[in-house]
Design an enzyme around this catalytic site. Structure first.
Site, PDB file in Angstrom:
ATOM      1  N   GLU A 183     -73.232 -16.112  39.939  1.00  0.00           N
ATOM      2  CA  GLU A 183     -74.477 -15.396  39.947  1.00  0.00           C
ATOM      3  C   GLU A 183     -75.436 -16.004  38.737  1.00  0.00           C
ATOM      4  O   GLU A 183     -76.624 -16.092  38.649  1.00  0.00           O
ATOM      5  CB  GLU A 183     -74.373 -13.885  39.800  1.00  0.00           C
ATOM      6  CG  GLU A 183     -73.946 -13.372  40.989  1.00  0.00           C
ATOM      7  CD  GLU A 183     -73.636 -11.632  40.715  1.00  0.00           C
ATOM      8  OE1 GLU A 183     -74.389 -11.042  40.695  1.00  0.00           O
ATOM      9  OE2 GLU A 183     -72.498 -11.299  40.227  1.00  0.00           O
ATOM     10  N   THR A 204     -63.189 -14.965  41.322  1.00  0.00           N
ATOM     11  CA  THR A 204     -62.560 -16.011  40.794  1.00  0.00           C
ATOM     12  C   THR A 204     -61.584 -15.505  39.673  1.00  0.00           C
ATOM     13  O   THR A 204     -60.266 -15.659  39.692  1.00  0.00           O
ATOM     14  CB  THR A 204     -63.445 -16.984  40.168  1.00  0.00           C
ATOM     15  OG1 THR A 204     -64.133 -17.679  41.325  1.00  0.00           O
ATOM     16  CG2 THR A 204     -62.790 -18.283  39.220  1.00  0.00           C
TER      17      THR A 204
END
Lengths: 152, 782
Positions: free
Chosen positions: B739, B531
């Site tokens: 994550e 991103t």
């Protein structure tokens, strides 16, 4: 080889099947229907779920010769005339991530709503408990179904 | 606050309709025609053995078998950060189930039948199934050739041992810090191995055609890295990078398991031996467990010294990682933790030793969280225990020590802007931290637990991203990137970034998983960096396209470019409200001049990004001096649990988690990551457990015996909170968060169990059985 005749997504199909072939193998490899996925080959994950006479079945656990004369639906059939309202609800809620469990999950939810158009949260959890998903944490799936049934 | 039209909104996923309609195709769904061949793998039945000979003669006689390949056909090693791995075992096998050979046949049945006829002669060797045995003096060497392996310059193996890499931090004066402490707590925490459990198996189809081109279709997080490793590994056979093409359709989950290269190289290699035919290699659920990456296990010895007010004076963290038989990727997990195992705290005196240790268990590798879940289990348990001893509130002790912008990380670089304190306060408020909960049922105990988290992308300093942005005739766009959508929603967010810059609806931007021939370079989709990194490349490409548009308007319409802007798929002008030019009228066809000529041409934006400020060069004895991490993403979380004292079963009532993602480019997708990550975290702490027998064979490689949660196991409530302290070098201020969301779960559940029962459990998983037995033991003592 045995000749089997069944209805697949509203089309009558007749096909020669070996007695040891699973329905999942026949759908994917002989009939080109790819939405049922293989995620464990032992009935644990539910990615291969199809509807046989309206009931959800793990297509990896059933032999193809057993479905002679039955009516089988997969996600391809559900999507035939455009997305169903339930599919649209899943899309609008950004429910799925990798999408691998989506075909099975949507068929399990479709079966549930046909039997029980206004399920409780627990009914929903029970209905999709056989469909493993590693991405979503299930809550978005449950919320989308609940939201959909409220709109109904 | 700037008003954005496309980013910051919960746009529908660009791949959403494909996925709910069943149209989405995954690797095993692709058709390759009647010439497709199937490979079956021959596996070694020893965790450690010399491989003396392989007799393939009987297998070759089976009808429909085209080839049997072994390590002799590919005597080269490969690997991402260290070349310690082989396509097929060479002179020894190092874990139970390692690939020895492959049979390629016309049908799967013929391949399976022939694979059983391959005869292999072994001499078993002593096996090492835990890291502490592996580092004992005189332990047998699993990789005698360790010192000769090619590796990145920031790895430090200890020659003639089983230590493949040792990352050290030495910051400040730890002895002095402990001497100044009013209280020192020391303990050991154990986190076992885990499996990713993506529902889609690893799958690869490869074809080496008669023109010498190798195409690989794979379920992968890392198409360009795979191309690079295939080309490098197969270079001895005359393969160049531009001969290799990797195509990735939809991917059914990764979580790290499909990063780098695992079984895909087998498909690429054996395709070279059956030129002209496509050949398919499919893993099954069993192999998903024992022959792909597993999350590393760790034994972490932790010592923290504090003043009476809870401020940390010194931290010593020694981490012994069970990294498995090959560590080409795992060593970087060990490295990342070595750099960051102080947690999100201000620690002036720190000593970290993170050891990457070979064992005869399956190869360790990247897994969502990249080691941070593992070390924070101990560290965040420790913080609670220290708070308890000092009589300080667990939230307060974290507030006092939380690292702030500009304070120094363990390796001496300044911490990036972050909303850690905001996250702590928001979570404490939302979970009503100070409200005491009691149960009316004497059999039920209620507890609350808190945890912070942090994580940085672990990447080489030159990990880069790029983007091509092509306009179509109707001003719709094809956005070409090689970041992967594994489900996290990456492609949707890339479309939103381009949409925002060019003022074109996200729904008019098509972007799909890549083909390395068509899409520009991306290092890998790992580390929660795409991103940020690829987002920067897309942002640059969109600006590049926009500037080309403004150039053309300035040149043909003679309007000053500083007055031009894009809105609703048109070019407009701040000084001439009557000027509106639809993009679709000129982005391909150009602009016609009075003399009938056309100016312009197809608009193609180009963007590339590399974090030019990072460096891994530092003093290997202290790790001071470099800037190995680009930034950290931080957050906080809390849980309320109910425990059945008779069964030990933990029920999660509520979880609140706040993550500082800089800018939530798509809040719905951010929340999806929070909820999904929390559930994966719950799974590791309460349910999942790998069982290996004395031979090193995994006993439960299936979903019947290795439990992951179902819809019936979800917490009663999850509240995601988005914090937005912008990342100055991120696209619209965004940083990664995918994550991170699972990292705080295990320690906060452990803390909540302790809060409820006064039971501190220092090893994962914390199954009902373990809680129940610990309770019984405690009762007996009384």
């Amino acid at each position: 080889m045995k000749k089997n005749v069944f209805s697949l997504n509203d089309e009558i199909r007749s096909i020669y099947i070996n007695p040891n072939e699973t329905l999942l193998e026949v759908l994917r490899d002989k009939l080109g229907v790819k939405s049922p996925k293989c995620g464990c080959d032992s009935g644990d994950c539910g990615a291969c779920t199809v509807l046989i006479d309206g009931k959800s079945v793990r297509s990896c656990l059933i032999l193809a010769i057993e479905v002679d004369g039955s009516t089988i639906s997969t996600l391809e059939g559900i999507s035939k005339d455009g997305l169903s309202p339930l599919q649209k609800a899943f899309h609008e809620h950004n429910v799925f991530q990798c999408g691998y469990c989506a075909p099975g999950m949507i068929l399990s939810a479709t079966e549930l709503l046909k039997k029980n158009p206004h399920p409780s949260e627990h009914d929903i959890k029970e209905a999709i408990a056989g469909n493993l998903c590693r991405c979503t944490g299930y809550i978005p799936v449950i919320e989308a179904i609940l939201d959909f049934t409220k709109k109904d | 606050m700037q008003d954005y039209k496309y980013i910051g909104h919960s746009a529908e996923r660009v791949d959403g309709i494909e996925k709910v309609s069943g149209a989405a195709l995954y690797t095993d769904d692709l058709e390759f025609g009647p010439d497709l061949l199937y490979a079956e793998i021959v596996e070694g039945p020893h965790a450690h053995a010399m491989l003396n000979s392989i007799d393939t003669s009987e297998a070759e006689k089976v009808p429909d078998v085209l080839a049997v390949v072994t390590g002799k056909d590919f005597p080269f090693n490969f690997g991402l950060y260290m070349k310690d791995r082989y396509i097929f075992a060479q002179d020894r096998v190092r874990f139970y189930g390692e690939q020895i050979a492959a049979v390629v046949a016309r049908t799967p049945i013929a391949a399976q039948k022939a694979a059983k006829l391959v005869k292999v002669n072994y001499t078993p060797l002593p096996k090492i199934l835990d890291p502490l045995t592996a580092i004992q003096e005189g332990a047998d060497l699993i990789h005698p050739e360790l010192k000769n392996y090619d590796r990145v310059p920031w790895f430090f193996p200890t020659p003639d041992t089983n230590i493949a890499h040792h990352r050290k931090i030495r910051k400040g004066d730890v002895d002095k810090g402990f001497a100044e402490a009013d209280y020192v707590l020391e303990d050991t925490y154990e986190v076992p191995r885990y499996s990713h459990c993506a529902i889609e198996y690893h799958a690869a189809v490869a074809k080496f055609d008669h023109s010498g081109r190798l195409t690989v279709w794979a379920s992968s997080q890392s198409p360009h890295t795979q191309r690079n490793l295939f080309a490098n590994a197969l270079a001895p056979l005359g393969i160049r990078h531009n001969d290799v093409r990797v195509i990735v359709p939809h991917v059914g989950g990764g979580f790290g398991s499909k990063a780098g290269v695992t079984m895909e190289i087998i498909a690429a290699a054996i395709a070279m031996k059956v030129q002209g035919h496509p050949v398919k290699v499919m893993w099954n659920r069993e192999r998903e467990f024992y022959n792909t990456y597993q999350r590393l296990g760790v034994i972490a010895k932790l010592k923290i010294g504090v003043k009476k007010d809870g401020s940390i004076t010194a931290l010593k963290h020694d981490l012994y990682w069970d990294a498995g038989a090959y560590v080409e990727y795992a060593a970087n997990v060990v490295n990342a933790v070595g750099l960051s195992a102080i947690g999100p705290y201000r620690v002036e005196n720190a000593s970290i030793d993170s050891y990457c240790i070979y064992t005869n268990l399956p190869p360790g590798g990247p897994y969502r969280g990249f080691g941070y879940s593992e070390f924070l289990f101990g560290l965040e348990s420790h913080m609670d225990r220290i708070a308890q001893h000092l009589g300080i509130d667990p939230v307060e002790i974290r507030r006092r020590n939380a690292i702030k912008e500009g304070e120094l990380t363990a390796y001496g670089a300044p911490m990036n802007p972050n909303g850690l304190l905001q996250a702590i306060d928001r979570v404490a408020e939302e979970v009503r931290w100070h409200e005491k909960l009691t149960s009316n049922d004497p059999n039920i105990a209620i507890g609350k637990g808190f945890s912070l988290f942090w994580k940085a992308p672990a990447m080489p300093p030159n990990a880069s991203s790029s983007c091509f942005l092509k306009f179509n005739e109707d001003a719709s766009i094809n956005l070409l990137v090689s970041g992967m959508d594994l489900g996290q929603g990456f492609l949707t967010v890339m479309a939103q970034i381009a949409a925002e810059v060019l003022s074109i609806p996200t729904s008019k931007i098509r972007t799909e998983n890549p083909d390395t021939d068509r899409n520009p370079y991306e290092w890998q989709t790992v580390a929660s960096h795409v991103t940020w990194g690829c987002g920067n490349a897309v942002h640059k490409a969109a600006i590049d396209a926009r500037e080309q548009i403004f150039d053309l308007i300035e040149r043909t319409k003679h309007l000053p470019r500083e007055t031009l802007y894009l809105e609703d798929e048109m070019v407009k002008c701040t000084t001439d409200p009557g000027f509106e030019l639809l993009l679709k009228d000129f982005v391909i066809y150009g602009i016609q001049m009075e003399d009938g000529t056309f100016k312009g041409g197809p608009i193609i934006g180009r963007g590339s990004f590399m974090p030019e400020f990072t460096s891994t060069i530092s003093d290997p004895e202290t790790s001071q001096g470099g800037h190995p991490n680009v930034h950290y993403t931080v957050g906080a979380a809390a849980a309320i649990v109910e425990i059945d004292k008779q069964t030990g079963k933990v029920r999660i009532k509520k979880i609140v988690e706040a993550v500082d993602c800089g800018k939530a480019l798509n809040p719905s997708l951010v929340k999806g990551q929070i909820v999904g990550g929390i559930m994966q975290g719950i799974s590791t702490v309460l349910y999942e457990e790998m069982k290996f027998d004395h031979r090193g064979k995994m006993l439960n490689p299936n979903f019947t015996d290795y439990k992951i949660p179902t819809a019936l196991d979800v917490p009663d409530e999850i509240i995601p909170i988005i914090i937005e302290v912008p990342q100055p070098d991120g696209p619209f201020g965004a940083r990664g968060m995918g994550e991170h969301t699972m990292i705080p779960v295990a320690p906060m559940i452990a803390n909540a169990i302790d809060n409820a029962l006064g039971l501190r459990i220092t090893s994962m998983p914390i199954t009902a059985e373990k809680v129940c037995l610990a309770l019984l033991k405690k009762e007996k003592k009384k």
